[in-house]
Scaffold this active site. Sequence first.
Site, PDB file in Angstrom:
ATOM      1  CG  ASP A  11      81.704 -30.444 -20.893  1.00  0.00           C
ATOM      2  OD1 ASP A  11      80.891 -30.530 -19.965  1.00  0.00           O
ATOM      3  OD2 ASP A  11      81.907 -29.376 -21.514  1.00  0.00           O
ATOM      4  CG  ASP A  53      79.659 -27.826 -24.598  1.00  0.00           C
ATOM      5  OD1 ASP A  53      79.383 -26.882 -23.832  1.00  0.00           O
ATOM      6  OD2 ASP A  53      80.355 -27.691 -25.621  1.00  0.00           O
ATOM      7  CG  HIS A  55      76.588 -26.090 -27.701  1.00  0.00           C
ATOM      8  ND1 HIS A  55      76.666 -25.210 -26.653  1.00  0.00           N
ATOM      9  CD2 HIS A  55      77.876 -26.504 -27.933  1.00  0.00           C
ATOM     10  CE1 HIS A  55      77.929 -25.119 -26.260  1.00  0.00           C
ATOM     11  NE2 HIS A  55      78.680 -25.896 -27.018  1.00  0.00           N
ATOM     12  CB  SER A  61      80.498 -21.620 -29.570  1.00  0.00           C
ATOM     13  OG  SER A  61      79.955 -22.924 -29.704  1.00  0.00           O
ATOM     14  CG  HIS A  72      81.135 -28.574 -30.072  1.00  0.00           C
ATOM     15  ND1 HIS A  72      81.383 -27.325 -30.609  1.00  0.00           N
ATOM     16  CD2 HIS A  72      80.965 -28.383 -28.743  1.00  0.00           C
ATOM     17  CE1 HIS A  72      81.377 -26.431 -29.648  1.00  0.00           C
ATOM     18  NE2 HIS A  72      81.114 -27.032 -28.506  1.00  0.00           N
ATOM     19  CE  LYS A  97      80.087 -27.362 -19.717  1.00  0.00           C
ATOM     20  NZ  LYS A  97      80.395 -27.114 -21.130  1.00  0.00           N
ATOM     21  CD  GLU A 104      80.997 -21.387 -25.560  1.00  0.00           C
ATOM     22  OE1 GLU A 104      80.052 -22.062 -25.089  1.00  0.00           O
ATOM     23  OE2 GLU A 104      81.731 -21.788 -26.480  1.00  0.00           O
ATOM     24  CB  ALA A 132      88.982 -29.638 -23.480  1.00  0.00           C
ATOM     25  CB  CYS A 136      84.525 -27.291 -20.311  1.00  0.00           C
ATOM     26  SG  CYS A 136      83.585 -26.432 -21.600  1.00  0.00           S
TER      27      CYS A 136
HETATM   28  C1  VGL Z   1      84.488 -27.201 -24.734  1.00  0.00           C
HETATM   29  C2  VGL Z   1      85.152 -26.072 -26.630  1.00  0.00           C
HETATM   30  C3  VGL Z   1      83.849 -25.763 -26.925  1.00  0.00           C
HETATM   31  C4  VGL Z   1      84.858 -28.025 -23.540  1.00  0.00           C
HETATM   32  C5  VGL Z   1      83.179 -26.896 -25.010  1.00  0.00           C
HETATM   33  O1  VGL Z   1      84.027 -28.823 -23.061  1.00  0.00           O
HETATM   34  O2  VGL Z   1      86.005 -27.874 -23.059  1.00  0.00           O
HETATM   35  N1  VGL Z   1      85.471 -26.777 -25.537  1.00  0.00           N
HETATM   36  N2  VGL Z   1      82.876 -26.183 -26.119  1.00  0.00           N
HETATM   37 ZN    ZN Z   2      80.830 -26.089 -26.742  1.00  0.00          ZN
END
Ligand code: VGL
Ligand code: ZN
Length: 202
Positions: A11, A53, A55, A61, A72, A97, A104, A132, A136
Amino acid sequence: MMTNLALVVVDVQNDFCPGGSLSVKHGDKVVGHINAMIERFESEGLPIFFTRDWHPADHCSFHEQGGIWPPHCVRETKGAKFHTNLRVPADATIISKATKADKEAYSGFDGTDLSARLKALRVTRVIVGGLATDYCVKNTVLDALHDGFEVMILKDCIKGVEVRKGDSAQAIQEMKANGAVMIQSKDAVNKLRRRVTVLSSS
Ligand code: VGL
Ligand code: ZN
């Protein structure tokens, strides 16, 4: 000797970098180190996977749907694109994903064919970096370990959201407790260059 190794970049997308809608402090600082790792893998002809990510605009989420995050990484938007400077080789595999509105998925293994693809390549060990740390990266690493892969985490290639201070440190403890090994990217690059076994012995 290295043929069972793969790189998994988690990510590294605009929305998780400074200026993005769910920005991770210093999130962009991982890009240079990850690129060095990617170049090394390319030279060795080793497989590289990028998770993202991805979405839908009404993902569960997001705040508007009662979730905990600002919108995001909405698919096909600039925020969902990989960081501009991230080196994404043409033959790398991209794993999208959390693509369904009602589910989620922090882990790159959740609802994807990542595990099957790795196993098809006879990969047994993965090197992981990205964003992060506390979401993730953590969930991807824990699933990799659960699926039986050996996991090495690039310490200088991860950054956390830190909703609560200490979340990243706690995530690192949890990943280590489950068997992950931490290594500096520079050491991993050098070991690969010298064709030394990177995991297990390190
Ligand atoms: C993530 C918060 C929401 C990540 C993804 O990639 O860590 N964190 N969606
Ligand atoms: Zn996300």
